[in-house]
Design an enzyme around this catalytic site. Structure first.
Site, PDB file in Angstrom:
ATOM      1  N   HIS A  27     -51.864 -36.225 -34.312  1.00  0.00           N
ATOM      2  CA  HIS A  27     -51.634 -35.657 -32.876  1.00  0.00           C
ATOM      3  C   HIS A  27     -50.115 -35.027 -32.528  1.00  0.00           C
ATOM      4  CE1 HIS A  27     -52.934 -34.945 -28.663  1.00  0.00           C
ATOM      5  NE2 HIS A  27     -51.904 -35.164 -28.445  1.00  0.00           N
ATOM      6  N   HIS A  31     -45.707 -31.421 -31.520  1.00  0.00           N
ATOM      7  CA  HIS A  31     -44.261 -31.710 -30.862  1.00  0.00           C
ATOM      8  C   HIS A  31     -43.247 -31.730 -31.860  1.00  0.00           C
ATOM      9  CE1 HIS A  31     -46.203 -32.066 -26.827  1.00  0.00           C
ATOM     10  NE2 HIS A  31     -46.977 -33.206 -27.261  1.00  0.00           N
ATOM     11  N   LYS A  56     -50.871 -22.801 -26.845  1.00  0.00           N
ATOM     12  CA  LYS A  56     -50.479 -23.854 -26.179  1.00  0.00           C
ATOM     13  C   LYS A  56     -49.541 -23.638 -25.220  1.00  0.00           C
ATOM     14  CE  LYS A  56     -48.691 -28.237 -26.484  1.00  0.00           C
ATOM     15  NZ  LYS A  56     -49.373 -29.568 -26.565  1.00  0.00           N
TER      16      LYS A  56
END
Length: 380
Positions: free
Chosen positions: A247, A262, A312
């Protein structure tokens, strides 16, 4: 011999060969001279030198042909956790989370902007603005040798294609992928940021699954493996379709939007593949407190992008940091148990960032659900 100590040289060679082949497909030749791929000399501007690094001879021998030199300050008393040639003032029970994060930053052997990598932030935009504010990719250059000479980068890249992006799709973990997880954890635990992370967790008497974290490095690796790599169901369909590492660092697609994702290294490689469309940067949340301009050497950026055509809208990433820095930061946030939010001020040298370190737990608070930073303010 422990679970993390019995990786054979052949397994390590497989990791190296895998990464070399994958990067070659993207036009990144790990055998080439860096000078062949550098930007034109006039584009390179003066940049702050990276932290001082130890000599190669001082690092424990590993299966890597070119070991990573890790950053460390001049030798104070030896650390209390784990035997290592790396030494720095250890944390103590009163060390704050902000102080610990700053120490991680100071210890990190991160890349130097406009020397080791170059980006083009282009134009800013509001998160709700769906127009593309960036005609060009974010990354224009990353020094190829980074992926050859730094074992934590190499082992990190090997993990990125081990997952299915869509939640609900069962993950099929092979023995080779388990070995790649172990190789990565072994390498990051040889670095100063992760050793400091371990010391911090032990000094603060932090607890995982009801047991206090000890000074045992092998036990700490098992904790890292559990919170980052053990699978759980994110979709609610009982499929083991997610993990904390997937994730945070790789990214997932759930309900028609990108979640997680990220990490700057994955962003760069996905741009090279043509899978990421950078659409502009977003200014920090508290704009009235932000006096510094966003530019091409900022180590923290809030981005908007599309990944394989899926949006995103807002995602914040560190730029140029090592994998071990982010693993250490988010592990401390997870194990500290101070709630979902940890507001800190990070002094990056010429500029400062107010950041909110977010950490969401999953699977009975035993695994990372998500970890990332939110940029609140940026000032000089």
């Amino acid at each position: 011999m422990g679970f993390f100590d019995d990786l054979k040289a052949a397994a390590i060679e497989k990791v190296q060969e895998k990464v070399k082949a994958e990067l070659a497909e993207l036009g990144i030749d790990l055998d080439a001279d860096d000078s062949d791929a550098e930007p034109e000399p006039e584009e390179i501007v003066a940049a702050e030198e990276p932290p001082a690094q130890e000599d190669e001879e001082e690092r424990p021998v590993s299966a890597w042909s070119t070991p990573l030199n890790v950053a460390a300050s001049s030798p104070p008393p030896a650390p209390a956790v784990a035997s290592s040639s790396i030494s720095f003032p250890p944390p103590h029970a009163d060390t704050t989370f902000n102080e610990a994060v700053q120490k991680l930053w100071d210890l990190d052997a991160r890349l130097v902007p406009n020397k080791d990598y170059k980006i083009d932030v282009q134009s800013s935009k509001h998160p709700c603005n769906k127009e593309d504010a960036a005609d060009e990719p974010l990354f224009t250059y990353v020094k190829p040798s980074v992926f050859r000479t730094r074992p934590t980068f190499t082992t990190f890249v090997a993990l990125l294609n081990n997952y299915s992006a869509y939640t609900g799709e069962e993950e099929d973990v092979t023995e080779q992928e388990l070995q790649e997880n172990r190789a990565f954890l072994n390498e990051i635990m040889e670095t100063a940021p992760m050793k400091y992370c371990h010391q911090y967790c032990a000094a603060k008497n932090l607890v995982y699954k009801g047991k206090q974290i000890s000074g045992s490095e092998s036990e700490f690796k098992r904790i890292l493996n559990s919170i980052w790599f053990e699978l759980y169901s994110r979709s609610g369909r009982r499929n083991m379709d997610s993990s904390g590492f997937e994730h945070v660092f790789v990214g997932e697609v759930k309900n028609g939007s990108v979640s997680g994702f990220h990490n700057w290294i994955n962003f760069y490689l996905e741009e090279k593949r043509g899978n990421v469309d950078f659409r502009g940067y977003i200014k920090p949340k508290c704009r009235e407190s932000s006096t510094a301009e966003t530019n091409d050497d900022d180590p923290v950026l809030t981005l908007q992008f599309k990944w394989n055509g899926v949006e995103k809208f807002v995602g914040t990433s560190f730029i140029g940091v090592t994998p071990e820095f982010e693993m250490a930061l988010y592990t401390m946030a997870f194990l500290s148990g101070d709630g979902d939010e940890n507001v800190i001020t990070l002094d990056c040298g010429c500029e400062k960032f107010d950041l909110d370190v977010k950490c969401h737990k999953y699977d009975g608070n035993t695994k990372v659900g998500s970890c990332y930073v939110e940029a609140l303010a940026h000032y000089e």
